[in-house]
Design a protein around this motif. Structure first.
Motif, PDB file in Angstrom:
ATOM      1  N   PRO A 202       0.791  -1.226   0.000  1.00 26.57           N
ATOM      2  CA  PRO A 202       0.000   0.000   0.000  1.00 26.57           C
ATOM      3  C   PRO A 202       0.827   1.281   0.000  1.00 26.57           C
ATOM      4  N   ALA A 203       2.117   1.183   0.308  1.00 20.32           N
ATOM      5  CA  ALA A 203       2.953   2.381   0.349  1.00 20.32           C
ATOM      6  C   ALA A 203       2.890   3.107  -0.987  1.00 20.32           C
ATOM      7  N   GLY A 204       2.715   4.418  -0.928  1.00 16.35           N
ATOM      8  CA  GLY A 204       2.653   5.206  -2.145  1.00 16.35           C
ATOM      9  C   GLY A 204       1.246   5.474  -2.627  1.00 16.35           C
ATOM     10  N   THR A 205       0.268   4.775  -2.071  1.00 13.98           N
ATOM     11  CA  THR A 205      -1.123   5.032  -2.450  1.00 13.98           C
ATOM     12  C   THR A 205      -1.491   6.474  -2.101  1.00 13.98           C
ATOM     13  N   GLU A 206      -2.068   7.175  -3.049  1.00 12.56           N
ATOM     14  CA  GLU A 206      -2.493   8.550  -2.794  1.00 12.56           C
ATOM     15  C   GLU A 206      -3.847   8.550  -2.101  1.00 12.56           C
ATOM     16  N   VAL A 207      -4.001   9.457  -1.135  1.00 13.06           N
ATOM     17  CA  VAL A 207      -5.258   9.610  -0.403  1.00 13.06           C
ATOM     18  C   VAL A 207      -5.678  11.081  -0.515  1.00 13.06           C
ATOM     19  N   PHE A 208      -6.917  11.301  -0.928  1.00  8.59           N
ATOM     20  CA  PHE A 208      -7.421  12.645  -1.186  1.00  8.59           C
ATOM     21  C   PHE A 208      -8.607  12.944  -0.266  1.00  8.59           C
ATOM     22  N   LEU A 209      -8.636  14.170   0.257  1.00 16.12           N
ATOM     23  CA  LEU A 209      -9.742  14.611   1.096  1.00 16.12           C
ATOM     24  C   LEU A 209     -10.468  15.760   0.411  1.00 16.12           C
ATOM     25  N   VAL A 219      -6.923  18.524   0.018  1.00 13.67           N
ATOM     26  CA  VAL A 219      -5.575  18.132   0.414  1.00 13.67           C
ATOM     27  C   VAL A 219      -5.377  16.665   0.054  1.00 13.67           C
ATOM     28  N   LYS A 220      -4.125  16.289  -0.082  1.00 11.68           N
ATOM     29  CA  LYS A 220      -3.808  14.892  -0.369  1.00 11.68           C
ATOM     30  C   LYS A 220      -2.542  14.496   0.373  1.00 11.68           C
ATOM     31  N   THR A 221      -2.342  13.203   0.522  1.00  7.45           N
ATOM     32  CA  THR A 221      -1.141  12.685   1.147  1.00  7.45           C
ATOM     33  C   THR A 221      -0.837  11.317   0.548  1.00  7.45           C
ATOM     34  N   ILE A 222       0.251  10.732   1.006  1.00  6.62           N
ATOM     35  CA  ILE A 222       0.688   9.416   0.537  1.00  6.62           C
ATOM     36  C   ILE A 222       0.667   8.445   1.709  1.00  6.62           C
ATOM     37  N   ALA A 223       0.071   7.288   1.505  1.00  6.74           N
ATOM     38  CA  ALA A 223       0.009   6.277   2.563  1.00  6.74           C
ATOM     39  C   ALA A 223       1.401   5.727   2.874  1.00  6.74           C
ATOM     40  N   THR A 224       1.600   5.354   4.126  1.00  9.16           N
ATOM     41  CA  THR A 224       2.874   4.791   4.569  1.00  9.16           C
ATOM     42  C   THR A 224       2.994   3.331   4.145  1.00  9.16           C
ATOM     43  N   TYR A 225       4.118   2.727   4.534  1.00 16.45           N
ATOM     44  CA  TYR A 225       4.350   1.318   4.217  1.00 16.45           C
ATOM     45  C   TYR A 225       3.226   0.435   4.740  1.00 16.45           C
ATOM     46  N   ALA A 243     -15.389  13.802   1.833  1.00 20.76           N
ATOM     47  CA  ALA A 243     -15.209  12.445   1.316  1.00 20.76           C
ATOM     48  C   ALA A 243     -13.734  12.137   1.148  1.00 20.76           C
ATOM     49  N   LEU A 244     -13.412  10.863   1.274  1.00 18.61           N
ATOM     50  CA  LEU A 244     -12.068  10.352   1.009  1.00 18.61           C
ATOM     51  C   LEU A 244     -12.073   9.591  -0.315  1.00 18.61           C
ATOM     52  N   ARG A 245     -10.995   9.730  -1.057  1.00 23.69           N
ATOM     53  CA  ARG A 245     -10.781   8.916  -2.246  1.00 23.69           C
ATOM     54  C   ARG A 245      -9.333   8.460  -2.252  1.00 23.69           C
ATOM     55  N   THR A 246      -9.092   7.273  -2.767  1.00 23.78           N
ATOM     56  CA  THR A 246      -7.724   6.766  -2.840  1.00 23.78           C
ATOM     57  C   THR A 246      -7.376   6.411  -4.273  1.00 23.78           C
ATOM     58  N   ALA A 247      -6.080   6.444  -4.548  1.00 24.72           N
ATOM     59  CA  ALA A 247      -5.576   6.077  -5.873  1.00 24.72           C
ATOM     60  C   ALA A 247      -4.300   5.271  -5.695  1.00 24.72           C
ATOM     61  N   PRO A 248      -4.400   3.932  -5.717  1.00 20.67           N
ATOM     62  CA  PRO A 248      -3.194   3.107  -5.673  1.00 20.67           C
ATOM     63  C   PRO A 248      -2.304   3.373  -6.882  1.00 20.67           C
ATOM     64  N   ARG A 249      -1.064   2.977  -6.798  1.00 19.50           N
ATOM     65  CA  ARG A 249      -0.098   3.225  -7.862  1.00 19.50           C
ATOM     66  C   ARG A 249      -0.181   2.210  -8.997  1.00 19.50           C
ATOM     67  N   ASP A 250      -1.017   1.204  -8.847  1.00 22.15           N
ATOM     68  CA  ASP A 250      -1.109   0.115  -9.821  1.00 22.15           C
ATOM     69  C   ASP A 250      -2.430   0.219 -10.570  1.00 22.15           C
ATOM     70  N   LEU A 251      -2.375   0.199 -11.893  1.00 22.22           N
ATOM     71  CA  LEU A 251      -3.575   0.241 -12.721  1.00 22.22           C
ATOM     72  C   LEU A 251      -4.533  -0.885 -12.380  1.00 22.22           C
ATOM     73  N   TYR A 252      -3.983  -2.002 -11.888  1.00 25.97           N
ATOM     74  CA  TYR A 252      -4.789  -3.189 -11.642  1.00 25.97           C
ATOM     75  C   TYR A 252      -5.301  -3.282 -10.204  1.00 25.97           C
ATOM     76  N   VAL A 253      -5.233  -2.187  -9.476  1.00 22.97           N
ATOM     77  CA  VAL A 253      -5.843  -2.104  -8.151  1.00 22.97           C
ATOM     78  C   VAL A 253      -6.722  -0.852  -8.131  1.00 22.97           C
ATOM     79  N   ALA A 254      -8.022  -1.049  -8.009  1.00 22.90           N
ATOM     80  CA  ALA A 254      -8.962   0.074  -8.054  1.00 22.90           C
ATOM     81  C   ALA A 254      -8.888   0.892  -6.772  1.00 22.90           C
ATOM     82  N   GLY A 255      -9.115   2.186  -6.894  1.00 22.73           N
ATOM     83  CA  GLY A 255      -9.178   3.050  -5.736  1.00 22.73           C
ATOM     84  C   GLY A 255     -10.488   2.872  -4.977  1.00 22.73           C
TER      85      GLY A 255
END
Length: 270
Positions: A202-209, A219-225, A243-255
């Motif tokens: 999960p490290a590197g996943t973007e999290v948006f508020l 605002v946004k941040t990056i999830a830890t290890y 609301a929260l939204r997430t965006a993993p770094r992998d195309l094959y993992v949905a936010g």
């Protein structure tokens, strides 16, 4: 002034010209009757397989170029691209393109004696460093042949595309909020954890508020290890959508997306 790369120009040009009816596009399988009046060639493109997944991302891209009478057209250079597509943020319903594009040049194969071209072993993936927020799971493979090689004279251009369904795994997000009722000027803190499929880091996943309906996020941040995150924002008087939204770094993992149970007492919409 920002200059579009050749792949971007090709993708945008093809989309605009297709919409305008200038560029020739075939039906699913080319036959002599598929040629539009005045066309010299018919171009097709397909992939095998037609869908990919987290553990199976590779396809073979194949296609054909035939003359209007259905006979093969050899020695034709075809520009092939992978186009990752994103949904345009547009809560106002403005008359703009609902999709924006991130193309990648896959090469320019030349048709053989049978009018066929092939690019084997193409990885359907997101290779750039841009955010995958709003990414679509349908990845487009495009093929373009322009007779004179000049994109500024599109009347002699031929275009085909196919969609690869990039099947994504699901993810989730959990949260804690510092307060459920807020007013203008308050500092709201949201902490939580992103959970991805087993074996995916999960490290590197973007999290948006998001706090306001017109803004994609504040605002946004990056999830830890371990997938943990903390976000803080000063609440405005018009904040009305939390609301929260997430965006993993992998195309094959949905936010993931999660509405937050927060009321802004300073907002008429809250």
């Amino acid at each position: 002034m920002t200059r579009k790369s050749l792949p971007t120009r090709l993708a945008v040009t093809a989309a605009l010209l297709l919409a305008a009816g200038v560029l020739s596009a075939p039906t699913a399988s080319a036959a002599p009757s598929d040629a539009s009046p005045g066309d010299t060639y018919v171009l097709t493109v397909t992939t095998n397989p037609a869908a990919t997944s987290y553990g199976n991302r590779r396809v073979d891209v194949t296609g054909t170029v035939t003359k209007a009478d259905g006979t093969p057209a050899p020695n034709i250079p075809v520009t092939v691209q992978e186009v990752v597509k994103f949904t345009t943020w547009n809560p106002w319903g403005d008359p703009i393109d609902p999709t924006y594009y991130e193309p990648r040049d896959l090469g320019t194969p030349v048709t053989d004696a049978n009018g066929k071209f092939t690019i084997p072993g193409v990885d359907i993936d997101h290779t750039g460093g841009s955010s995958l927020l709003n990414v679509q799971q349908g990845v487009e493979i495009t093929a373009l042949y322009d007779e004179d090689g000049d994109l500024n004279t599109p009347q002699d251009g031929y275009y085909a595309d196919t969609i690869v369904n990039a099947k994504a795994l699901t993810s989730s997000v959990s949260y804690r909020v510092s307060k459920r009722k807020v007013k203008a000027g308050d500092i709201l803190t949201v902490s939580g954890r992103v959970t991805l499929p087993k074996g995916v880091q999960p490290a590197g996943t973007e999290v948006f508020l998001q706090t306001y309906w017109e803004q994609e996020y504040d605002v946004k941040t990056i999830a830890t290890y371990g997938g943990y995150f903390v976000l803080s924002v000063r609440v405005s008087g018009y904040g009305d959508t939390f609301a929260l939204r997430t965006a993993p770094r992998d195309l094959y993992v949905a936010g993931a997306q999660q509405a937050l149970p927060i009321t802004n007492t300073s907002s008429s919409r809250g």
